[in-house]
Design an enzyme around this catalytic site. Structure first.
Site, short mmCIF file in Angstrom:
data_model
loop_
_atom_site.label_atom_id
_atom_site.label_comp_id
_atom_site.label_asym_id
_atom_site.label_seq_id
_atom_site.Cartn_x
_atom_site.Cartn_y
_atom_site.Cartn_z
N GLU A 1 0.83 -1.21 0.00
CA GLU A 1 0.00 0.00 0.00
C GLU A 1 0.86 1.26 0.00
OE1 GLU A 1 -3.50 1.92 2.87
OE2 GLU A 1 -1.90 0.70 3.76
N LYS B 1 -9.91 2.09 -1.77
CA LYS B 1 -10.01 1.56 -0.41
C LYS B 1 -11.30 2.02 0.27
CE LYS B 1 -7.22 1.42 3.86
NZ LYS B 1 -5.98 1.96 4.47
N CYS C 1 -5.10 -2.93 3.44
CA CYS C 1 -4.69 -2.64 4.82
C CYS C 1 -5.83 -2.72 5.83
CB CYS C 1 -3.99 -1.29 4.87
SG CYS C 1 -2.89 -1.10 6.32
#
Length: 265
Positions: free
Chosen positions: A41, A112, A147
């Site tokens: 990321e 995300k 994440c």
């Protein structure tokens, strides 16, 4: 299938452009070694370098997109190019993952959904994505996550419902919560009877030490490979056919009860 997770060290002493060139070279080095390459990321800026998000944000088809498309094409690999701070033409910033085919063509982009920060940092600087994203590869279907998404099992259930068999996660996970990283990666593999390929950064982002320890977990929860704390290329061979075999052998997903609600009080 062979996968290489490139656990990139992100440190303040290296410019974004220098790191972009270096990472593209590392991707090219996987030619003939891997079918799928995964990056972490926000490896261009660092996941905790919040002050750099706006200045280093780029359009979806910006310099990182161009560099990674060329690297995927040269290496003839499927490339999950980690994520970038994307600036939408209408103004918002997103934490966006990019996937390229072995022809260097764009295969997917995932914004995300769960932003970290508890009303600080990424949570206020970035907009949230809304769409689950899967990518069909020869022999398997990738489900994309980033994440903090790892802490939200319902996202992964949605990916499985959309056909995902291999869950690919890019991350900039802090060292102080490394135990959670390994535990959650195994949990997501077991509960979804899927492979988990989780690639993290090394180094230090804005004073936050990174966990590293990228990990590959099979559908039974067994750790096939795990990196150490520093920059490393973690290469593993896995059999995508293991997913339908495990799901048939132990058909827990068929016993899901959907639509449960809390009792009225």
């Amino acid at each position: 299938m062979r996968a290489s997770l490139l656990q990139i060290a992100v440190d303040e002493g290296e410019s974004v452009e220098s790191r972009r060139v270096r990472v593209a070279a590392l991707v090219r080095e996987q030619a003939g070694t891997a079918d799928l390459v995964v990056l972490p990321e926000l490896w261009t800026t660092g996941a905790f370098a919040y002050e750099s998000f706006a200045t280093e944000a780029e359009p979806l088809e910006g310099p990182t997109y161009e560099a990674m498309a060329a690297a995927a094409r040269d290496a003839r690999v499927w490339l999950h190019a980690g994520s970038i701070p994307e600036r939408d033409p209408d103004g918002p910033l997103y934490n966006t993952s990019l996937v390229f085919s072995p022809d260097g063509e764009p295969a997917a982009a995932y914004r995300k959904i769960h932003r970290f920060g508890f009303d600080q940092g990424e949570a206020v600087l970035m907009s949230a994505g809304t769409d689950l994203v899967t990518v069909p590869l020869p022999g398997t279907v990738l489900g994309l996550a980033t994440c903090y998404d790892l802490r939200f099992p319902e996202l992964f259930r949605g990916l499985v419902d959309a056909g995902a068999e291999t869950l690919v996660l890019c991350a900039g996970w802090p060292e102080r919560r490394r135990a959670h990283w390994t535990l959650l990666a195994q949990a997501r593999a077991v509960e979804n009877q899927a492979f988990v390929l989780a690639c993290a950064t090394a180094g230090t982002h804005a004073g936050v030490a990174q966990a590293g320890h990228s990990i590959v977990v099979d559908p039974w929860g067994e750790v096939l490979a795990q990196a150490g704390p520093g920059e490393q290329v973690l290469t593993v061979e896995f059999d995508p056919a293991r997913v339908p075999a495990v799901r048939e052998e132990f058909p827990a997903l068929k016993d899901r009860v959907l639509g449960l609600t809390a009792p009225r009080r």
